[in-house]
Design a protein around this motif. Structure first.
Motif, PDB file in Angstrom:
ATOM      1  N   SER A 233       0.841  -1.185   0.000  1.00  0.00           N
ATOM      2  CA  SER A 233       0.000   0.000   0.000  1.00  0.00           C
ATOM      3  C   SER A 233       0.880   1.241   0.000  1.00  0.00           C
ATOM      4  O   SER A 233       2.054   1.190   0.386  1.00  0.00           O
ATOM      5  CB  SER A 233      -0.909   0.007   1.229  1.00  0.00           C
ATOM      6  N   TYR A 234       0.307   2.368  -0.399  1.00  0.00           N
ATOM      7  CA  TYR A 234       1.112   3.582  -0.550  1.00  0.00           C
ATOM      8  C   TYR A 234       1.733   4.067   0.764  1.00  0.00           C
ATOM      9  O   TYR A 234       2.881   4.510   0.764  1.00  0.00           O
ATOM     10  CB  TYR A 234       0.268   4.700  -1.175  1.00  0.00           C
ATOM     11  N   PRO A 235       1.010   4.007   1.902  1.00  0.00           N
ATOM     12  CA  PRO A 235       1.644   4.466   3.159  1.00  0.00           C
ATOM     13  C   PRO A 235       2.951   3.754   3.484  1.00  0.00           C
ATOM     14  O   PRO A 235       3.825   4.333   4.137  1.00  0.00           O
ATOM     15  CB  PRO A 235       0.566   4.171   4.218  1.00  0.00           C
ATOM     16  N   ALA A 236       3.106   2.500   3.023  1.00  0.00           N
ATOM     17  CA  ALA A 236       4.356   1.785   3.286  1.00  0.00           C
ATOM     18  C   ALA A 236       5.541   2.428   2.590  1.00  0.00           C
ATOM     19  O   ALA A 236       6.688   2.287   3.025  1.00  0.00           O
ATOM     20  CB  ALA A 236       4.222   0.327   2.846  1.00  0.00           C
TER      21      ALA A 236
ATOM     22  N   LEU B 119       6.308  -2.934  -6.883  1.00  0.00           N
ATOM     23  CA  LEU B 119       5.651  -3.341  -5.644  1.00  0.00           C
ATOM     24  C   LEU B 119       4.208  -2.872  -5.544  1.00  0.00           C
ATOM     25  O   LEU B 119       3.491  -3.276  -4.636  1.00  0.00           O
ATOM     26  CB  LEU B 119       6.434  -2.815  -4.431  1.00  0.00           C
ATOM     27  N   SER B 120       3.774  -2.001  -6.467  1.00  0.00           N
ATOM     28  CA  SER B 120       2.418  -1.453  -6.410  1.00  0.00           C
ATOM     29  C   SER B 120       1.416  -2.399  -7.063  1.00  0.00           C
ATOM     30  O   SER B 120       1.747  -3.083  -8.033  1.00  0.00           O
ATOM     31  CB  SER B 120       2.358  -0.100  -7.134  1.00  0.00           C
ATOM     32  N   PRO B 121       0.170  -2.427  -6.568  1.00  0.00           N
ATOM     33  CA  PRO B 121      -0.892  -3.135  -7.301  1.00  0.00           C
ATOM     34  C   PRO B 121      -1.021  -2.536  -8.699  1.00  0.00           C
ATOM     35  O   PRO B 121      -0.944  -1.308  -8.851  1.00  0.00           O
ATOM     36  CB  PRO B 121      -2.146  -2.853  -6.459  1.00  0.00           C
ATOM     37  N   PRO B 122      -1.200  -3.343  -9.730  1.00  0.00           N
ATOM     38  CA  PRO B 122      -1.183  -2.834 -11.107  1.00  0.00           C
ATOM     39  C   PRO B 122      -2.152  -1.693 -11.363  1.00  0.00           C
ATOM     40  O   PRO B 122      -1.855  -0.777 -12.102  1.00  0.00           O
ATOM     41  CB  PRO B 122      -1.539  -4.076 -11.941  1.00  0.00           C
ATOM     42  N   ASP B 123      -3.339  -1.745 -10.726  1.00  0.00           N
ATOM     43  CA  ASP B 123      -4.345  -0.731 -11.001  1.00  0.00           C
ATOM     44  C   ASP B 123      -4.109   0.567 -10.244  1.00  0.00           C
ATOM     45  O   ASP B 123      -4.833   1.545 -10.439  1.00  0.00           O
ATOM     46  CB  ASP B 123      -5.742  -1.263 -10.664  1.00  0.00           C
TER      47      ASP B 123
ATOM     48  N   GLN C  68      -0.126   4.186 -11.321  1.00  0.00           N
ATOM     49  CA  GLN C  68      -0.101   5.576 -11.766  1.00  0.00           C
ATOM     50  C   GLN C  68      -0.567   6.516 -10.654  1.00  0.00           C
ATOM     51  O   GLN C  68      -0.007   7.597 -10.473  1.00  0.00           O
ATOM     52  CB  GLN C  68      -0.977   5.760 -13.013  1.00  0.00           C
ATOM     53  N   SER C  69      -1.579   6.111  -9.899  1.00  0.00           N
ATOM     54  CA  SER C  69      -2.054   6.943  -8.789  1.00  0.00           C
ATOM     55  C   SER C  69      -0.963   7.116  -7.742  1.00  0.00           C
ATOM     56  O   SER C  69      -0.765   8.217  -7.214  1.00  0.00           O
ATOM     57  CB  SER C  69      -3.293   6.312  -8.142  1.00  0.00           C
ATOM     58  N   TYR C  70      -0.220   6.040  -7.439  1.00  0.00           N
ATOM     59  CA  TYR C  70       0.854   6.130  -6.464  1.00  0.00           C
ATOM     60  C   TYR C  70       1.914   7.135  -6.915  1.00  0.00           C
ATOM     61  O   TYR C  70       2.441   7.912  -6.115  1.00  0.00           O
ATOM     62  CB  TYR C  70       1.500   4.756  -6.252  1.00  0.00           C
TER      63      TYR C  70
END
Length: 507
Positions: free
Chosen positions: A34-37, A153-157, A160-162
């Motif tokens: 997740s992004y907070p990590a 490491l990001s979920p594919p969907d 871009q948002s991250y």
């Protein structure tokens, strides 16, 4: 995308939607974070970078005064840093892919920390530029490794948002850092280097929870394209130097360096075309990435020039660097509001549509801005307005570029946006300082006062920026739509321009 990749992708989406409970050791697995990590890692790496670039720009008038040099010479403190990033981003990104992103970041950030401590004690301006060049190279590698790590490491969907959220952090830092940096500079501009060194050390600590993402076995060892790296450095460096000598003016040397730059760019193209392991994979530069690369470079040209002219303008009108810091902080606060809004807007509207409206508003604002330099407060107001209208391309284009290729090519493409931006930045500083010096001298010879000559030269600089934004809009019109935008308003399947590669194409 192959059938197996499609199955894996759908599985990841299903996992993301269900949100199963994950153990601690699963957090840092590919597509499981997740992004907070990411926040501690992102924050300290960006803090080191933005404090350096922001503070050095604000400190240029002080540097000019201490070393008794003109603006077209002092800008090399920044140009050397950005030139290093432009020349080394891609090869160091490839090295990071071979070593593993986490291992490479340990190496790059450690070198940055030592470099900042060393540059603090150096008293020679040109030696400082040389060390700053090395620091810029290390930061280039760390940035490319960080972007590739987040993408992997990001979920594919959510990749871009991250990346857009990361851009929002950048603008958030731009709110407070100019204000803080201006007060540090009033004490001693050299203290900036020690603080950046501490940030680099803290960045190293944030890497402790991470492990290198698993990679496919390589059939060949990673090789560094020395020919490509050398020619791009010569091409960009010679071009910057040509504008510096044009400011002297030493026309024969400026012309010679410009010719060397042109030949080096041509040689670079042919080297990359035939290299077995090129630093710039031309196969990835197919439409629309090539067009977005141009947009990214021009966007950086205008933005970097803006950051350069503000402290120069404020100093010419008799105000201190603290005032420049306050203005930049206000600019950052206004831009931050926009950066949080744009990811939400791009969820509903096409990337191209959002960018087109941004460029159109920017052109209008810049045309008004051309006539503002003679009126100090009107200049400051229009400066903030222009930065606001032009904020979207700066943080929207790099994530768009990175997400135009399949995730397995993330490491190959991660350094391309950074290289384009830094090439635009280095050329911008050289050209902007050259225009200001040359035009000011010409206007003074024609009987104008020093301050009026400076203001009129600023009008010419802003006119150049306006023309470049118009050119950007023309390039943007040639870009198409991506297949992953099918849920957005205005989507037309006939206008899709998606880069799709097979394994053998990048082998």
């Amino acid at each position: 995308m192959s059938q197996s990749e499609s199955t894996e992708y759908q599985s990841l989406l299903t996992t993301e939607n269900v949100k199963p409970r994950r153990s601690c050791k699963d957090i840092y697995k590919p597509a499981g974070t997740s992004y907070p990590a990411f926040l501690p890692l992102i924050f300290f790496v960006l803090l080191s970078c933005y404090l350096d670039s922001t503070a050095m720009n604000l400190a240029l008038p002080k540097i000019q005064e201490e070393f008794k040099i003109d603006g077209y010479i002092s800008q090399w403190m920044i140009t050397a840093y950005n030139l290093a990033i432009a020349a080394t981003s891609i090869p160091l990104a490839k090295l990071a892919d071979s070593m593993g992103q986490v291992s490479a970041m340990y190496l790059y950030l450690s070198c940055m920390a030592f470099g900042y401590v060393g540059i603090y004690f150096v008293k020679n301006f040109y030696a400082m530029c040389a060390i700053h060049f090395v620091i810029g190279s290390c930061f280039a590698g760390a940035t490319a490794a960080r972007m590739a790590l987040i993408r992997q490491l990001s979920p594919p969907d959510k990749a871009q948002s991250y990346m857009m959220y990361t851009a929002s952090i950048c603008t958030g830092l731009s709110v407070i850092l100019p204000f803080i940096a201006s007060f540090i500079i009033n004490v001693s501009w050299r203290l900036i280097f020690l603080i950046c060194g501490v940030c680099a050390l803290l960045s190293i600590l944030t890497l402790i929870p991470y492990r290198n993402p698993p990679r496919k076995p390589q059939t060949k060892k990673c090789s560094v394209d020395l020919g490509g790296m050398l020619t791009i450095f010569i091409a960009a460096g010679a071009l910057d130097l040509s504008f510096t000598f044009l400011s002297e003016p030493i026309y024969w040397l400026a012309g010679t360096l410009f010719a060397v730059s042109l030949l080096a760019f041509i040689l670079f193209y042919f080297i990359e075309l035939h290299a077995s392991d090129p630093i710039l994979p031309l196969i990835l530069m197919r439409t629309p990435i090539s067009q977005y690369s141009v947009l990214s470079a021009i966007s950086a040209f205008v933005s970097s020039g803006f950051s350069y002219i503000l402290p120069q303008y404020v100093a010419a009108h008799g105000n201190s660097s603290s005032f420049s810091g306050v203005v930049l902080s206000i600019q950052g606060a206004v831009s931050t509001l926009l950066t949080f809004a744009v990811p939400k807007i791009t969820k509903r509207y096409l990337n191209k549509t959002v960018l087109v409206w941004s460029y159109l508003l920017s052109i209008i604002a810049f045309i008004v801005f051309v006539f503002s330099p003679e009126y100090f407060w009107w200049f400051i107001v229009m400066y903030i307005v222009c930065v606001l209208t032009f904020a979207t391309p700066n943080f929207a284009i790099p994530p768009i570029m990175c997400c135009l290729v399949p995730v397995k090519y993330a490491a190959s493409i991660s350094a391309v946006p950074n290289t384009c931006r830094k090439l635009g930045t280095t050329i911008s500083l050289s050209i902007t300082s050259m225009i200001i010096k040359s035009c000011s001298q010409l206007f003074i010879k024609n009987g104008q006062s020093k301050i009026n000559a400076f203001d009129h030269s600023m009008m010419i600089v802003i006119s150049v920026y306006t023309a470049l934004i118009i050119i950007s809009l023309l390039f943007l019109m040639k870009t198409g739509q991506a297949a992953n935008e099918s849920h957005k308003k205005g989507f037309d399947p006939k206008k899709i321009k998606q880069l799709e590669l097979e394994d053998e194409e990048i082998a």
